[in-house]
Design an enzyme around this catalytic site. Sequence first.
Site, PDB file in Angstrom:
ATOM      1  N   ASP A 108       0.869  -1.169   0.000  1.00 28.05           N
ATOM      2  CA  ASP A 108       0.000   0.000   0.000  1.00 28.05           C
ATOM      3  C   ASP A 108       0.911   1.226   0.000  1.00 28.05           C
ATOM      4  O   ASP A 108       1.954   1.219   0.652  1.00 28.05           O
ATOM      5  CB  ASP A 108      -0.835  -0.012   1.294  1.00 28.05           C
ATOM      6  CG  ASP A 108      -2.204   0.592   1.106  1.00 28.05           C
ATOM      7  OD1 ASP A 108      -2.283   1.664   0.485  1.00 28.05           O
ATOM      8  OD2 ASP A 108      -3.184   0.014   1.595  1.00 28.05           O
ATOM      9  N   ASP A 209      -3.084   4.692  -2.267  1.00 29.70           N
ATOM     10  CA  ASP A 209      -4.121   5.189  -1.367  1.00 29.70           C
ATOM     11  C   ASP A 209      -4.675   6.545  -1.812  1.00 29.70           C
ATOM     12  O   ASP A 209      -3.904   7.443  -2.158  1.00 29.70           O
ATOM     13  CB  ASP A 209      -3.507   5.328   0.034  1.00 29.70           C
ATOM     14  CG  ASP A 209      -4.520   5.778   1.063  1.00 29.70           C
ATOM     15  OD1 ASP A 209      -5.461   5.011   1.304  1.00 29.70           O
ATOM     16  OD2 ASP A 209      -4.373   6.888   1.609  1.00 29.70           O
ATOM     17  N   GLU A 260      -6.772   3.627  -5.497  1.00 26.96           N
ATOM     18  CA  GLU A 260      -8.032   3.877  -4.796  1.00 26.96           C
ATOM     19  C   GLU A 260      -8.567   5.241  -5.214  1.00 26.96           C
ATOM     20  O   GLU A 260      -7.978   6.268  -4.900  1.00 26.96           O
ATOM     21  CB  GLU A 260      -7.816   3.849  -3.281  1.00 26.96           C
ATOM     22  CG  GLU A 260      -9.134   3.902  -2.534  1.00 26.96           C
ATOM     23  CD  GLU A 260      -9.033   4.497  -1.137  1.00 26.96           C
ATOM     24  OE1 GLU A 260      -9.901   4.199  -0.319  1.00 26.96           O
ATOM     25  OE2 GLU A 260      -8.100   5.280  -0.870  1.00 26.96           O
ATOM     26  N   HIS A 334     -10.902  -2.591   4.743  1.00 21.97           N
ATOM     27  CA  HIS A 334     -10.680  -2.088   6.101  1.00 21.97           C
ATOM     28  C   HIS A 334     -11.408  -0.776   6.366  1.00 21.97           C
ATOM     29  O   HIS A 334     -11.337  -0.246   7.466  1.00 21.97           O
ATOM     30  CB  HIS A 334      -9.178  -1.894   6.296  1.00 21.97           C
ATOM     31  CG  HIS A 334      -8.659  -0.855   5.332  1.00 21.97           C
ATOM     32  ND1 HIS A 334      -8.581  -1.084   3.975  1.00 21.97           N
ATOM     33  CD2 HIS A 334      -8.253   0.418   5.526  1.00 21.97           C
ATOM     34  CE1 HIS A 334      -8.146   0.010   3.377  1.00 21.97           C
ATOM     35  NE2 HIS A 334      -7.935   0.942   4.297  1.00 21.97           N
ATOM     36  N   ASP A 335     -12.062  -0.192   5.351  1.00 21.64           N
ATOM     37  CA  ASP A 335     -12.748   1.089   5.520  1.00 21.64           C
ATOM     38  C   ASP A 335     -14.259   0.962   5.667  1.00 21.64           C
ATOM     39  O   ASP A 335     -14.952   1.972   5.797  1.00 21.64           O
ATOM     40  CB  ASP A 335     -12.474   2.004   4.320  1.00 21.64           C
ATOM     41  CG  ASP A 335     -11.093   2.636   4.375  1.00 21.64           C
ATOM     42  OD1 ASP A 335     -10.522   2.721   5.479  1.00 21.64           O
ATOM     43  OD2 ASP A 335     -10.597   3.050   3.316  1.00 21.64           O
TER      44      ASP A 335
END
Length: 571
Positions: A108, A209, A260, A334-335
Amino acid sequence: MKKVNENNNKLNNNWFKDIVVYQIYPKSFYDFNNDGIGDLKGIEEKVDYLKYLGVDAIWFNPIYKSPQDDNGYDISDYYNIDEMFGNNEDLFRLLDIFHKNNIKILMDLVMNHTSYQHYWFQQALKGKDNPYRNYYVWAKPKNGKEPTNWKSIFGGSAWEFDPVSEEYYLHYFLKEQPDLNWKNQEVRDEFIKIIKFWLDKGVDGFRLDAVNVIGKPDKLEDFKNPDDIQNYHNYPITFDYLSEIYEKTFKKYNVFVMGEVAETTVDLANKITSSKKKCMDAVIHFEHMKIDRNENMERFEKRSVDVEKFKKIIKNWNTNLNEDAWTTWYWGNHDWDRAISRFGNVEEYYLESGKMLATILLTLKGTPIIYQGDEIGMTNCAFPSIDEIRDKESINYYKLNIEKENKDVLLDKIKSCSRDNSRTPFQWDNSDYAGFSKVKPWIMVNPNYLKINLKSQIDDNNSILNYYIKMIGIRKKYSNIINFGSFELMGENIKDLLIYKREINNSSMIVINNFSSNYKEINLHDLLNNYCYNNCEIIIANYKISLKKLLFEKKIKKLPPFYSAILFTKK
Ligand code: ISL
Ligand code: CA
């Protein structure tokens, strides 16, 4: 003869279309040294499990040095692994082991901001003349207040005052995450260096990200509606920056880069992932994350799932993505709160809905990403109080609203929507702390681990786990149809029924889903145009009911809740 350097051969680099990605949240996967926090050795320890699942690549959430204000999305050193996860040597060994097992590793990378503890920011704080000052976005107060009305995506103002220089710095996320100034060529060069560093160590790609917010508006002026999140995304300059990075780094390696990008449409994906001005190989778009949220995607305002909207979204992406463009698909990460709690029905149709989600995820055009624990049907967690919440976004929300709203209502919203729902430890077995650690973990274990855990599902043919394993096999066996076949919705107007036909050359598949908790009366024989008349094969189904009756009898039959199956035929 010229030696072909595999790494430099970006031609025919389409391997990322055929893979199944598994997302690991390292803090909560497996704690090898029993300090309550998951680590790299813990991941290494579980390579056999990942192999057994059949996934081809792992994406790790950030593991670089970080004070963990946002669980690693606040990086203080891009070149070193944080001690809590191990060290660089641990990562290199892990790369080696995973590569021997044919599993690729995607890291990431956070490029929009650093941690406030990063050397660059600490230097920048020293004053306006510091060489690092211009690495960040600064502005003078306006009438003694914030320079603009911009809001942080995590609540409150996007500006934080620095009393020493009497200027504000910009932060789209937490105040501990100052935004970088991408206008500055030095910042871009730093990232080129960082990316090359990791790619040269053998990393197989990145998840970038929040990458479509790195370009800021030209002028630091008030927005008409500062709550509209579109204001913060997709400035054209962003894609100039990203294509520069792509040209100077990724293009030279045989790697996979997924970005993302919230607020991204198919049209934008076509622009930024295809060869003309390539910024990344695939997008991680958010359109289907809105089917139970408002347009602004407010985290804590949940609505019922709009299946009709979902149908439109997948139809659009599966038919309008250019030939040389690409996307990913996911149900959660994870969000978000847990996929099965969000889109399925945990109380009444736990197994059925968990499996239906797997069928859909693995039959769409795009690289599927499975979030850790979804393959064993992990659910939201009944957090007993705000003290068990670790995520600062949720805590901020609580603090900002506690004066205005009833405490229990607020806690209920957090319980059902908090990102922490998906961050509880992976449930390996029914021993203490779900077999994740021998000590109390950094975040509570979901109390349902006694019932929901990997160990109990391995030998159970009817488990969600075994369904996922089968579906991963199907995704690979039929990847040609799934990736490149046409897409057609059938019975499009029948509410909650999600049936689509995928077809290429002389092979086709029909994916049937009842995306609801109700029985659906339907004459499948007629709807599917007698599809199964000739040698049609049922390659998977999540109910044991007689499919023959459903498909061959020319009568209205009842399709049970969350029914899901795939038919396949070759002419
Ligand atoms: O902009 C959004 C929607 O309006 C957000 O959903 C945003 O895209 C998302 O929060 C970005 O998430 C990523 O960056 C954050 C981090 O906290 C998340 O965990 C990460 O996935 C800041 O680095
Ligand atoms: Ca540990």
